[in-house]
Enzyme design. Structure first.
Site, mmCIF file in Angstrom:
data_model
loop_
_atom_site.group_PDB
_atom_site.id
_atom_site.type_symbol
_atom_site.label_atom_id
_atom_site.label_comp_id
_atom_site.label_asym_id
_atom_site.label_seq_id
_atom_site.Cartn_x
_atom_site.Cartn_y
_atom_site.Cartn_z
ATOM 1 N N LYS A 81 0.879 -1.168 0.000
ATOM 2 C CA LYS A 81 0.000 0.000 0.000
ATOM 3 C C LYS A 81 0.922 1.225 0.000
ATOM 4 C CE LYS A 81 -3.922 2.300 0.857
ATOM 5 N NZ LYS A 81 -4.876 2.515 -0.217
ATOM 6 N N CYS B 69 -2.676 8.119 -8.371
ATOM 7 C CA CYS B 69 -3.916 8.065 -7.593
ATOM 8 C C CYS B 69 -4.808 9.241 -8.023
ATOM 9 C CB CYS B 69 -3.594 8.162 -6.095
ATOM 10 S SG CYS B 69 -5.091 8.202 -5.093
ATOM 11 N N LYS C 125 4.181 4.003 -11.829
ATOM 12 C CA LYS C 125 2.800 3.525 -12.027
ATOM 13 C C LYS C 125 1.975 4.644 -12.663
ATOM 14 C CE LYS C 125 -1.081 1.368 -9.622
ATOM 15 N NZ LYS C 125 -1.502 0.751 -8.358
ATOM 16 N N THR D 167 -6.371 3.459 -11.006
ATOM 17 C CA THR D 167 -7.827 3.486 -11.225
ATOM 18 C C THR D 167 -8.252 4.605 -12.189
ATOM 19 O OG1 THR D 167 -7.974 4.788 -9.206
ATOM 20 C CG2 THR D 167 -8.435 2.433 -9.026
HETATM 21 C C1 LIG Z 1 -9.536 0.396 -2.378
HETATM 22 C C2 LIG Z 1 -8.348 0.604 -3.266
HETATM 23 C C3 LIG Z 1 -7.205 1.216 -2.770
HETATM 24 C C4 LIG Z 1 -6.102 1.425 -3.605
HETATM 25 N N1 LIG Z 1 -4.974 1.996 -3.085
HETATM 26 C C5 LIG Z 1 -3.876 2.182 -3.882
HETATM 27 C C6 LIG Z 1 -2.681 2.703 -3.352
HETATM 28 O O1 LIG Z 1 -2.553 2.997 -2.159
HETATM 29 N N2 LIG Z 1 -1.641 2.893 -4.205
HETATM 30 C C7 LIG Z 1 -1.709 2.567 -5.544
HETATM 31 O O2 LIG Z 1 -0.731 2.739 -6.270
HETATM 32 N N3 LIG Z 1 -2.842 2.036 -6.051
HETATM 33 C C8 LIG Z 1 -3.913 1.836 -5.257
HETATM 34 N N4 LIG Z 1 -5.050 1.273 -5.784
HETATM 35 C C9 LIG Z 1 -5.104 0.964 -7.227
HETATM 36 C C10 LIG Z 1 -4.779 -0.506 -7.532
HETATM 37 O O3 LIG Z 1 -3.476 -0.839 -7.166
HETATM 38 C C11 LIG Z 1 -5.004 -0.828 -9.017
HETATM 39 O O4 LIG Z 1 -4.112 -0.037 -9.787
HETATM 40 C C12 LIG Z 1 -6.408 -0.575 -9.506
HETATM 41 O O5 LIG Z 1 -7.358 -0.855 -8.496
HETATM 42 C C13 LIG Z 1 -6.751 -1.415 -10.739
HETATM 43 O O6 LIG Z 1 -6.580 -2.799 -10.507
HETATM 44 P P1 LIG Z 1 -7.752 -3.809 -10.037
HETATM 45 O O7 LIG Z 1 -8.861 -3.698 -11.035
HETATM 46 O O8 LIG Z 1 -7.095 -5.155 -9.970
HETATM 47 O O9 LIG Z 1 -8.161 -3.326 -8.686
HETATM 48 C C14 LIG Z 1 -6.158 1.027 -4.964
HETATM 49 C C15 LIG Z 1 -7.298 0.397 -5.445
HETATM 50 C C16 LIG Z 1 -8.386 0.173 -4.618
HETATM 51 C C17 LIG Z 1 -9.589 -0.522 -5.182
#
Ligand SMILES: Cc1cc2nc3c(=O)[nH]c(=O)nc-3n(C[C@H](O)[C@H](O)[C@H](O)COP(=O)(O)O)c2cc1C
Length: 406
Positions: A49, A142, A180, A208
């Protein structure tokens, strides 16, 4: 039965992985306990995280998620307005050092973010490097909360800022540097290029997708409602996979940089698709939140079986295999027109959805009498809409040359 001897071992840049699956930065990597649990289950690596300096206060709101679910309650899309790690830096340095001792064969990547001052990123990068992280991932992507403070996607949406920050951190770290990327840009390639030219060894995409999940029509509160109000959040889960595939393939077509694909991966097939369009490894967040880290068993079993069936020795042999087939629209063939065929007429329940779709969204080519779907081949334009709306799979598209007169 195939005799191909397959291995899931792979590499991304100079990092060696037991398989191509890593936990992405997010709630499943919010603590050492969770990361260790995932390692025991078989994940090849994890991205923490996002770690921040102790001076950056992280205060989450509640609730901070919203979900779009299918009729069977399965997840289609997920929104979060969660911020970064609430654990302090000494927690993370202790856990990184301990986990690397306990799991030397796993790849542990420290995701970091700091204030807009690059010097703060340099300090933080040096600290997680000294703790023993195998690589550093810069979170410049983010889309919520942090951009208001001048970081996160506020950096990742500008090639010049990505270049400046990557260059600054590159200057102080010797371990692999990962950037990223955010999909919330018009063209990903200039941003990716800036990161690579400034010294990134690996790129990760996607973070996201900025979104607004919905509005409660009783209260007119946007979702997720935090005491009546909301903000734009980050969309993830199955709905964003097509965006992630597009981004990864666009970078892979232009730059020879190792890539990690993320976005909507919940099955081995999703991972295989990302690899086929250019990813060397994949990361998973939402699917683990929804279904647990145990999904790794089916993902590795499935990918292994697929590679064996295709006579591919390892994931690297699948990499980029679909890429040459992504072409310009103008270059796509106009020689192989398709036509709808009622291939499995016994399955028809006379629901009439194909007729309505073709009448109101197509070419008036379908009629239905007494459970008999009739397709007027002269009117059919080959768009394929009917084959998608039919819930029973009665209609399939066939090249006109192969049609058998149905
Ligand atoms: C609840 C939540 C918290 C996230 N926190 C972070 C974070 O702290 N740092 C980061 O680089 N990405 C964060 N992400 C993004 C994910 O690492 C990922 O890039 C994104 O959710 C797309 O992948 P997925 O569809 O497998 O979730 C977060 C995603 C979610 C859903």
């Amino acid at each position: 039965m195939s005799t191909t001897d397959t291995s899931l071992k792979t590499t991304v840049g100079s990092l060696s992985l037991n398989n191509p699956f890593l936990l992405a930065s997010g709630p499943p990597t919010a603590s050492g306990i969770q990361i260790r649990h995932a390692f025991r289950l078989g994940w090849a690596g994890a991205v923490t995280k996002t770690i921040v300096p102790d001076t950056l206060e992280i205060e989450d709101v509640s609730p901070r998620f919203a979900a779009w679910k299918g009729q069977d309650a399965g997840l289609l899309g997920f929104e979060n307005i969660e911020l970064l790690s609430k654990r302090n830096l000494s927690y993370w340095t202790g856990e990184i050092a301990a986990m690397k001792k306990e799991y030397p064969d796993r790849v542990l990547i420290a995701s970091i973010m700091a204030s807009p001052d690059p010097a703060e990123w340099q300090d933080l990068a040096g600290t997680v490097q000294d703790a023993g992280a195998d690589a550093i991932e810069l979170n410049v992507s983010c889309p919520h909360g942090m951009p208001e403070q001048g970081v996160g996607a506020a950096i990742g949406q500008h090639a010049s800022l990505v270049r400046e920050l990557t260059h600054a951190v590159r200057g102080v770290v010797r371990i692999p540097l990962i950037v990223k990327l955010t999909p919330n840009v018009t063209d990903i390639v200039p941003v990716a290029l800036a990161a690579v030219e400034a010294g990134a060894d690996i790129l990760t995409a996607i973070n996201t997708v900025q979104c607004l999940m919905g509005v409660d029509l009783d209260t007119l509160e946007p979702l997720p409602s935090v005491a009546g109000c909301s903000t734009y959040g980050g969309y993830s889960g199955p709905a964003v996979k097509p965006i992630g595939l597009r981004v990864i393939s666009q970078i892979a077509r232009e730059l020879p940089v190792p890539l990690m694909g993320i976005g909507g991966i919940s099955r081995w097939q999703d991972a295989a698709e990302y690899i086929a369009v250019g990813a060397s490894a994949v990361q998973v967040c939402t699917a683990v939140m929804w279904n647990g880290a145990g999904i790794i068993r089916e993902m590795t079993r499935g990918l292994s079986g697929y590679l064996a069936e295709k006579h591919l020795p390892d994931p690297g042999a699948l990499r980029c295999r679909a890429l040459p087939r992504i072409a310009s629209h103008a270059s796509l063939s106009r020689d192989t027109a398709h036509c709808a065929c009622a291939e499995f007429p016994d399955r028809c329940t006379s629901c009439g959805r194909c007729v309505i779709a073709c009448r109101d969204g197509g070419y008036h080519a379908i009629s239905l009498t007494d459970r008999h779907v009739a397709i007027d081949k002269g009117r059919c334009d080959g768009c394929g809409l009917c084959s998608f709306v039919c819930p029973e799979g009665v209609i399939v598209m066939q090249p006109r040359t192969q049609m058998t007169g149905r």
